[in-house]
Every structure is written in C-alpha cells, then in structure tokens.
Design an enzyme around this catalytic site. Structure first.
Site, PDB file in Angstrom:
ATOM      1  N   LYS A  96     -27.387   5.725 -22.474  1.00 29.23           N
ATOM      2  CA  LYS A  96     -26.947   5.422 -21.114  1.00 29.23           C
ATOM      3  C   LYS A  96     -25.982   6.477 -20.567  1.00 29.23           C
ATOM      4  O   LYS A  96     -25.988   6.767 -19.369  1.00 29.23           O
ATOM      5  CB  LYS A  96     -26.330   4.014 -21.051  1.00 29.23           C
ATOM      6  CG  LYS A  96     -27.356   2.912 -21.250  1.00 29.23           C
ATOM      7  CD  LYS A  96     -28.497   2.991 -20.236  1.00 29.23           C
ATOM      8  CE  LYS A  96     -29.489   1.865 -20.357  1.00 29.23           C
ATOM      9  NZ  LYS A  96     -30.590   1.947 -19.369  1.00 29.23           N
TER      10      LYS A  96
ATOM     11  N   TYR B 202     -27.294   3.057 -28.209  1.00 27.13           N
ATOM     12  CA  TYR B 202     -27.499   2.568 -26.841  1.00 27.13           C
ATOM     13  C   TYR B 202     -26.605   3.304 -25.848  1.00 27.13           C
ATOM     14  O   TYR B 202     -27.069   3.797 -24.817  1.00 27.13           O
ATOM     15  CB  TYR B 202     -27.218   1.067 -26.778  1.00 27.13           C
ATOM     16  CG  TYR B 202     -27.260   0.518 -25.369  1.00 27.13           C
ATOM     17  CD1 TYR B 202     -28.469   0.414 -24.684  1.00 27.13           C
ATOM     18  CD2 TYR B 202     -26.098   0.119 -24.719  1.00 27.13           C
ATOM     19  CE1 TYR B 202     -28.510  -0.080 -23.390  1.00 27.13           C
ATOM     20  CE2 TYR B 202     -26.134  -0.373 -23.429  1.00 27.13           C
ATOM     21  CZ  TYR B 202     -27.339  -0.474 -22.768  1.00 27.13           C
ATOM     22  OH  TYR B 202     -27.378  -0.947 -21.487  1.00 27.13           O
TER      23      TYR B 202
ATOM     24  N   SER C 276     -28.807   2.397 -15.243  1.00 25.73           N
ATOM     25  CA  SER C 276     -27.887   2.773 -16.307  1.00 25.73           C
ATOM     26  C   SER C 276     -27.250   1.486 -16.811  1.00 25.73           C
ATOM     27  O   SER C 276     -27.949   0.517 -17.117  1.00 25.73           O
ATOM     28  CB  SER C 276     -26.855   3.767 -15.784  1.00 25.73           C
ATOM     29  OG  SER C 276     -25.913   4.085 -16.774  1.00 25.73           O
TER      30      SER C 276
END
Length: 271
Positions: free
Chosen positions: A150, A146, A132
C-alpha cells in the site's frame, strides 16, 4: 453521454458496493472479477457487465479492457480495487506468498493501468482511482507485506498523476480505514508459525486487538460513496480518506513524530 467505470475485484466488499452505487447513479459498469460465473446479483442489473479479469493474468486484463471498450464505447474511470492483506511474521511467509501479495496489490494494479492508459491517452481524458488504505500512510504490527504494497500504491499514484496530466488525465487515491468484512473474509490472509516463539506475543496482541478495531470499522458502502465523490467532484485533489477511523489515524500521523506515533500504536496493541 453515459459514463463508464471499470472496477477490478467487484465480486465482494468495496468493489461490489461501488458497482451497485455507480449503476444506481446511471453509469455503465464493467464489473470484473476472477470468477464471473459465480456472480448472481450484479449480472441482473441494467448497464452492468460482469466479466472475467484476474489481475495476475495479462490475457484476461487485455480482453476485459478491450471488450469493455467495445461494449460501452469507452471507459471514463478505472477503479483499481482488487487486492487483499497478508499479515503475520515475515519469516512465516513462503516466497510464493510474498510474491502473490505484491503481484496482486502492486504489479496487478500496474498491469491493469497500463492496459487502460492507451485508451485514456487517445481520448485525452480518463480518471484512475487507486484503492490504497490508511495502511499506505501508517503501519500496524505484522503487516510488512500488506503495508509494503500500500505504501507502493501511494508512491505509484502520486508520481503517475504527473504523467497522465500531460494528456488531460487524472489519478486519485482513496484511503479507507478498517472495513467491516476485511478481517473475517477472503481479503485477509494470516500466516504464523507457532515454533517461532519470539513472535507469538505480538501475534497474540494483533489477534486480541481485532475485535476492538472492528467496532470502528466502516461498511463498504461508506468507501463506495467516497469513490463516487472522487469520480464526480471535478476537483484537482489527489487523496480522499474514507471512514472516521481513517481520518483520525491519518490526522494523528501528521501531528506526531515517529517515536510518539509508533509508541501510541504499541500501546494500543499492548506491546
């Protein structure tokens, strides 16, 4: 019996450093990447098998997993490492780029995991380590894509750990901070449209802050060490933080309310 790890995205950065470390520690390593023919270092190491796996290509995933099991007799650890960061104003991204970000960082991770799970379930053991980021716990400006991926990896991993426990498996999450090469290499994909003048102040702020952020970046080897710890410590621990900057930011996020923490991020970027 020698243990085996399968690593996605092993051509550079965290993946490559992790392959080196596990090999040095006596493990078998299935080092997978999109273009294995271009890899000249890992392929020379004993007990390292370099092979093709593109997380966007289901056939390559199935073949890499099956061939790796056949070559080494089994897989003990899966490291879902392949990924990259798309940054920039959301409006500046094409839909294709949005899909590529989520297909690589989320759908690809799920597809690789699904390919390995039957093997783990049959053997009643197996460890999945998902890379992660602190970007799965906090956000920076212009990282909607992004950070979205995550945050998804965090939720997928935490929920999946209940499932794999039913047959003796484990899921762990490694959360690196800033990595020394990520904003200068292929793991960073920046998009912008100068005609969208409303966003240019925040674009300039992010670009201007990068050199200072990079000063606190950790080398990939630091993350590799944490991955090895997670793979071998035998603990029933879900999350591992990698890098001093990551430890500080996550501690701050836990300490402060939303307004205070987000205010601090804005101050850091001069917003």
């Amino acid at each position: 019996m020698t243990k085996t790890i399968l690593i996605t995205g092993a051509s550079s950065g965290i993946g490559k450093e992790t392959a080196r470390l596990f090999q040095a520690k006596g493990w078998n390593v299935i080092a997978t990447m999109r273009n294995p023919d271009s890899e000249s270092e890992l392929s020379t190491l004993e007990n390292v098998w370099v092979t093709k796996l593109d997380v966007l290509d289901l056939d390559s995933i199935t073949k890499a997993v099956n061939d790796g099991i056949q070559k080494f007799g089994g897989i003990d650890v899966l490291l879902n490492n392949a990924g990259y960061g798309a940054y920039g104003p959301l409006e500046s991204f094409s839909r294709d780029k949005i899909l590529r970000q989520f297909n690589t960082n989320v759908i690809g991770l799920l597809d690789v995991t699904k390919a390995v799970l039957p093997h783990f379930r049959q053997n009643k053991k197996g460890l999945i380590i998902n890379i992660s980021s602190i970007g799965g716990k906090i956000t920076f400006p212009l990282g909607a894509l992004y950070h979205g991926t995550k945050f998804a990896v965090e939720g997928i991993s935490e929920s999946l750990h209940y499932e794999v426990e039913q047959f003796g498996g484990q899921v762990k999450i490694v959360e690196p901070g800033m990595i020394a090469t990520e904003f200068s290499g292929r793991s960073f994909d920046f998009s912008n449209d100068d005609s969208m003048v409303e966003y240019q102040k925040i674009v300039g702020a992010l670009m201007g802050a990068m050199p200072a952020m990079a000063q606190n970046a950790s080398p990939s080897s630091v993350v590799a060490e944490v991955i090895f710890e997670a793979a071998t410590d035998g603990k029933n621990q879900l999350r591992y933080t990698a890098g001093e900057d990551a430890k500080m930011l996550i501690a701050n996020r836990q300490q402060y309310d939303d307004a205070t923490f987000i205010g601090g991020i804005k101050a850091q970027f001069g917003l």
